[in-house]
Design a protein around this motif. Structure first.
Motif, mmCIF file in Angstrom:
data_model
loop_
_atom_site.group_PDB
_atom_site.id
_atom_site.type_symbol
_atom_site.label_atom_id
_atom_site.label_comp_id
_atom_site.label_asym_id
_atom_site.label_seq_id
_atom_site.Cartn_x
_atom_site.Cartn_y
_atom_site.Cartn_z
ATOM 1 N N VAL A 75 32.623 36.328 46.120
ATOM 2 C CA VAL A 75 32.700 35.408 47.257
ATOM 3 C C VAL A 75 32.616 36.183 48.569
ATOM 4 O O VAL A 75 31.972 35.751 49.530
ATOM 5 N N SER A 76 33.239 37.360 48.613
ATOM 6 C CA SER A 76 33.190 38.185 49.834
ATOM 7 C C SER A 76 31.764 38.612 50.155
ATOM 8 O O SER A 76 31.394 38.750 51.325
ATOM 9 N N ASP A 77 30.955 38.829 49.105
ATOM 10 C CA ASP A 77 29.545 39.187 49.314
ATOM 11 C C ASP A 77 28.711 37.987 49.739
ATOM 12 O O ASP A 77 27.879 38.076 50.643
ATOM 13 N N VAL A 78 28.913 36.861 49.061
ATOM 14 C CA VAL A 78 28.058 35.680 49.275
ATOM 15 C C VAL A 78 28.447 34.937 50.550
ATOM 16 O O VAL A 78 27.588 34.403 51.245
ATOM 17 N N PHE A 79 29.746 34.895 50.875
ATOM 18 C CA PHE A 79 30.241 34.190 52.057
ATOM 19 C C PHE A 79 30.997 35.180 52.964
ATOM 20 O O PHE A 79 32.223 35.070 53.126
ATOM 21 N N PRO A 80 30.307 36.150 53.566
ATOM 22 C CA PRO A 80 31.022 37.179 54.336
ATOM 23 C C PRO A 80 31.746 36.639 55.571
ATOM 24 O O PRO A 80 32.671 37.285 56.073
ATOM 25 N N ASN A 81 31.349 35.463 56.048
ATOM 26 C CA ASN A 81 31.948 34.926 57.277
ATOM 27 C C ASN A 81 32.940 33.802 57.020
ATOM 28 O O ASN A 81 33.558 33.294 57.956
ATOM 29 N N ALA A 82 33.110 33.399 55.763
ATOM 30 C CA ALA A 82 34.014 32.283 55.457
ATOM 31 C C ALA A 82 35.463 32.765 55.416
ATOM 32 O O ALA A 82 35.754 33.925 55.086
ATOM 33 N N SER A 83 36.381 31.863 55.730
ATOM 34 C CA SER A 83 37.800 32.143 55.516
ATOM 35 C C SER A 83 38.092 32.062 54.021
ATOM 36 O O SER A 83 37.526 31.223 53.313
ATOM 37 N N VAL A 84 38.957 32.950 53.547
ATOM 38 C CA VAL A 84 39.228 33.035 52.104
ATOM 39 C C VAL A 84 40.736 33.100 51.864
ATOM 40 O O VAL A 84 41.451 33.833 52.555
ATOM 41 N N LEU A 85 41.201 32.330 50.884
ATOM 42 C CA LEU A 85 42.546 32.487 50.354
ATOM 43 C C LEU A 85 42.409 33.184 49.009
ATOM 44 O O LEU A 85 41.915 32.594 48.039
ATOM 45 N N LYS A 86 42.805 34.457 48.960
ATOM 46 C CA LYS A 86 42.715 35.240 47.729
ATOM 47 C C LYS A 86 44.035 35.136 46.991
ATOM 48 O O LYS A 86 45.072 35.568 47.482
ATOM 49 N N LEU A 87 43.977 34.582 45.792
ATOM 50 C CA LEU A 87 45.175 34.425 44.978
ATOM 51 C C LEU A 87 45.274 35.567 43.983
ATOM 52 O O LEU A 87 44.420 35.715 43.112
ATOM 53 N N GLY A 88 46.319 36.378 44.109
ATOM 54 C CA GLY A 88 46.597 37.390 43.095
ATOM 55 C C GLY A 88 47.373 36.796 41.944
ATOM 56 O O GLY A 88 47.225 37.204 40.797
ATOM 57 N N MET A 89 48.218 35.797 42.256
ATOM 58 C CA MET A 89 48.939 35.044 41.226
ATOM 59 C C MET A 89 48.349 33.637 41.184
ATOM 60 O O MET A 89 48.395 32.911 42.178
ATOM 61 N N THR A 90 47.786 33.253 40.045
ATOM 62 C CA THR A 90 47.155 31.944 39.933
ATOM 63 C C THR A 90 48.026 30.930 39.194
ATOM 64 O O THR A 90 47.606 29.798 38.987
ATOM 65 N N TYR A 91 49.209 31.347 38.779
ATOM 66 C CA TYR A 91 50.210 30.404 38.285
ATOM 67 C C TYR A 91 51.565 31.096 38.331
ATOM 68 O O TYR A 91 51.672 32.231 37.885
ATOM 69 N N PRO A 92 52.582 30.412 38.880
ATOM 70 C CA PRO A 92 52.485 29.175 39.646
ATOM 71 C C PRO A 92 51.840 29.412 41.013
ATOM 72 O O PRO A 92 51.869 30.542 41.525
ATOM 73 N N LEU A 93 51.274 28.366 41.581
ATOM 74 C CA LEU A 93 50.531 28.512 42.836
ATOM 75 C C LEU A 93 51.471 28.495 44.046
ATOM 76 O O LEU A 93 52.493 27.806 44.037
ATOM 77 N N PRO A 94 51.077 29.217 45.119
ATOM 78 C CA PRO A 94 51.845 29.178 46.383
ATOM 79 C C PRO A 94 51.487 27.912 47.168
ATOM 80 O O PRO A 94 50.569 27.904 47.986
ATOM 81 N N ARG A 95 52.198 26.859 46.923
ATOM 82 C CA ARG A 95 51.821 25.543 47.458
ATOM 83 C C ARG A 95 51.827 25.501 48.991
ATOM 84 O O ARG A 95 50.923 24.938 49.615
ATOM 85 N N LYS A 96 52.841 26.098 49.621
ATOM 86 C CA LYS A 96 52.897 26.076 51.090
ATOM 87 C C LYS A 96 51.720 26.824 51.685
ATOM 88 O O LYS A 96 51.101 26.386 52.660
ATOM 89 N N MET A 97 51.372 27.979 51.109
ATOM 90 C CA MET A 97 50.259 28.773 51.606
ATOM 91 C C MET A 97 48.932 28.018 51.452
ATOM 92 O O MET A 97 48.071 28.034 52.348
ATOM 93 N N ILE A 98 48.768 27.342 50.324
ATOM 94 C CA ILE A 98 47.535 26.573 50.081
ATOM 95 C C ILE A 98 47.421 25.434 51.093
ATOM 96 O O ILE A 98 46.340 25.189 51.655
ATOM 97 N N LYS A 99 48.516 24.750 51.347
ATOM 98 C CA LYS A 99 48.470 23.644 52.311
ATOM 99 C C LYS A 99 48.220 24.148 53.729
ATOM 100 O O LYS A 99 47.500 23.519 54.509
ATOM 101 N N GLU A 100 48.787 25.282 54.075
ATOM 102 C CA GLU A 100 48.519 25.899 55.380
ATOM 103 C C GLU A 100 47.041 26.254 55.513
ATOM 104 O O GLU A 100 46.402 25.993 56.538
ATOM 105 N N PHE A 101 46.480 26.841 54.461
ATOM 106 C CA PHE A 101 45.068 27.225 54.473
ATOM 107 C C PHE A 101 44.170 25.993 54.568
ATOM 108 O O PHE A 101 43.215 25.967 55.355
ATOM 109 N N ALA A 102 44.487 24.963 53.790
ATOM 110 C CA ALA A 102 43.682 23.737 53.795
ATOM 111 C C ALA A 102 43.681 23.093 55.175
ATOM 112 O O ALA A 102 42.649 22.579 55.641
ATOM 113 N N ALA A 103 44.836 23.122 55.853
ATOM 114 C CA ALA A 103 44.940 22.512 57.177
ATOM 115 C C ALA A 103 44.161 23.289 58.232
ATOM 116 O O ALA A 103 43.812 22.745 59.288
ATOM 117 N N GLY A 104 43.856 24.558 57.950
ATOM 118 C CA GLY A 104 43.191 25.410 58.937
ATOM 119 C C GLY A 104 41.683 25.489 58.807
ATOM 120 O O GLY A 104 41.046 26.210 59.572
#
Length: 390
Positions: free
Chosen positions: A200-229
């Motif tokens: 994704v970093s190669d294909v979308f070099p200018n996009a904002s990215v939320l990189k998840l190192g832990m994919t379960y359980p998810l960081p819900r507050k961080m995801i909602k913050e990212f979605a709102a931005g």
């Protein structure tokens, strides 16, 4: 460090649990279908926890390079209710084992690390750092059946603790450094993990990215913050919609599996092509793909002088139905032999042969199995055939 090649994955998981109960940090490694075999023992270890770290590494196989299925073992973390870490590169592959050890001991739970073929075969400079001191050995095995004996009367008190632990880990994940937001152009925000983050970093070099190192359980507050931005929220993940479904369940509008299908691995060119179809990128011509489309495939073959060659040659001449098993001898299903007709999982051939016999088709029939496969999971179905006079 003590290591062993166990008889099968369940045996490895039980041995790992026993060692961790005894205060020794333990790591169990397997490919994706091996988690099916060890899952019975993993799920009791989730309830008990241990005296020391208990970490399971699964090597998944998007693209089916050497496997009979393409299962996505992220579901196992959700089923078992344990943390799941997904390294994106060689440095994280090392770091996340240290992190998993810490998480396992902090929250008294097994932790799963998921790699894929591209992560495991990649190379880069890795900073090893200092090895921390090993905790003191337990001098006496813990006599604590209320914690380590999963009888129903004990387990019903363990389950609520597992549920609370999952909430605690999710809260921890919201502030942990292994999950991070990279703010760039906010017209598109992409949520991703593992090696797909590098693509994704190669294909979308200018996009904002939320990189998840832990994919379960998810960081819900961080995801909602990212979605709102961001203006448009996109999930790019290989195989199943594991992140997609959980994020939609939060009430967020997301573009997910509409972009990338749930089959085969995603490489950068694939992400470009699917994203262009979805209108996330401009369409590009790629004439190089056409140039290579007619190159013939070289199928694998049995080694010169392999004794399986004569076996499959004769089975083909006899026109017998053959229940096969997984191993190099599965090549007996290919031309010129065409002499093996089923293959499903390790040890399956003897069980399948038993079922073929019960069907009472008026043919003689046979199965093939390798030595290590027989010890892995062939003995139980053979005992079953003897017991049932097959």
């Amino acid at each position: 460090i003590y290591t062993e090649w166990s008889t099968n994955e369940k045996v490895a998981m039980d041995a790992g649990a026993g060692a961790a109960y005894s205060g020794r940090r333990t790591l169990i490694t397997t490919k994706q279908v091996g988690v099916n075999v060890l899952s019975d023992s993993l799920l009791y270890a989730v309830y008990t926890g241990a005296e020391a770290a208990l970490v399971v590494v699964t090597a998944d196989d998007p693209g089916l390079f050497s496997s009979q299925n393409e299962q996505d073992n992220r579901w196992y973390a959700r089923l078992a209710k344990i943390p799941l870490l997904e390294p994106a590169d060689s440095q994280e592959a090392k770091d996340f084992v240290v992190l998993a050890t810490e998480l396992s001991e902090k929250f008294d739970t097994p932790v799963m690390i998921r790699t894929v073929m591209r992560t495991s075969h990649s190379k880069s400079i890795v900073n090893l750092g200092q090895r921390p001191p090993t905790p003191d050995k337990v001098e006496r095995f813990p006599r604590n059946p209320e914690k380590y004996n999963c009888t129903a009367s004990n387990a019903k008190h363990m389950h609520p603790k597992v549920e609370q632990r999952l909430l605690d880990i999710a809260e921890y994940a919201d502030t942990a450094a292994f999950n991070r937001i990279e703010w760039r152009n906010r017209s598109i925000g992409i949520i991703t993990s593992g090696v797909i983050y590098a693509y994704v970093s190669d294909v979308f070099p200018n996009a904002s990215v939320l990189k998840l190192g832990m994919t379960y359980p998810l960081p819900r507050k961080m995801i909602k913050e990212f979605a709102a931005g961001v203006d448009k929220l996109v999930v790019i993940e290989e195989l199943d919609p594991v992140l997609d479904e959980q994020i939609r369940a939060m009430g967020l509008e997301v573009i997910g599996k509409e972009v990338c299908p749930p089959c085969l691995e995603l490489l950068p060119d694939d992400i470009k092509r699917y994203s262009a179809k979805a209108g996330l990128l401009p369409v590009e011509e790629n004439p190089e793909t056409e140039a290579f489309k007619d190159i013939p495939v070289r199928t694998p073959a049995l080694c010169p002088g392999c004794p399986h060659r004569s076996t499959f040659y004769l089975l083909n001449k006899m026109k017998l139905p053959v229940a096969g098993d997984i191993g190099c001898y599965n090549l007996g299903t290919l031309p010129p032999f065409r002499a093996q007709h089923t293959m499903g999982a390790m040890g399956a051939s003897i069980g399948v042969l038993h079922g073929m016999s019960l069907a009472d088709i008026p043919e003689n029939r046979v199965c093939t199995i390798g030595d290590s496969t027989f010890f892995h999971s062939g003995m139980a179905p053979l005992v079953n055939m003897v017991h049932n006079n097959t």
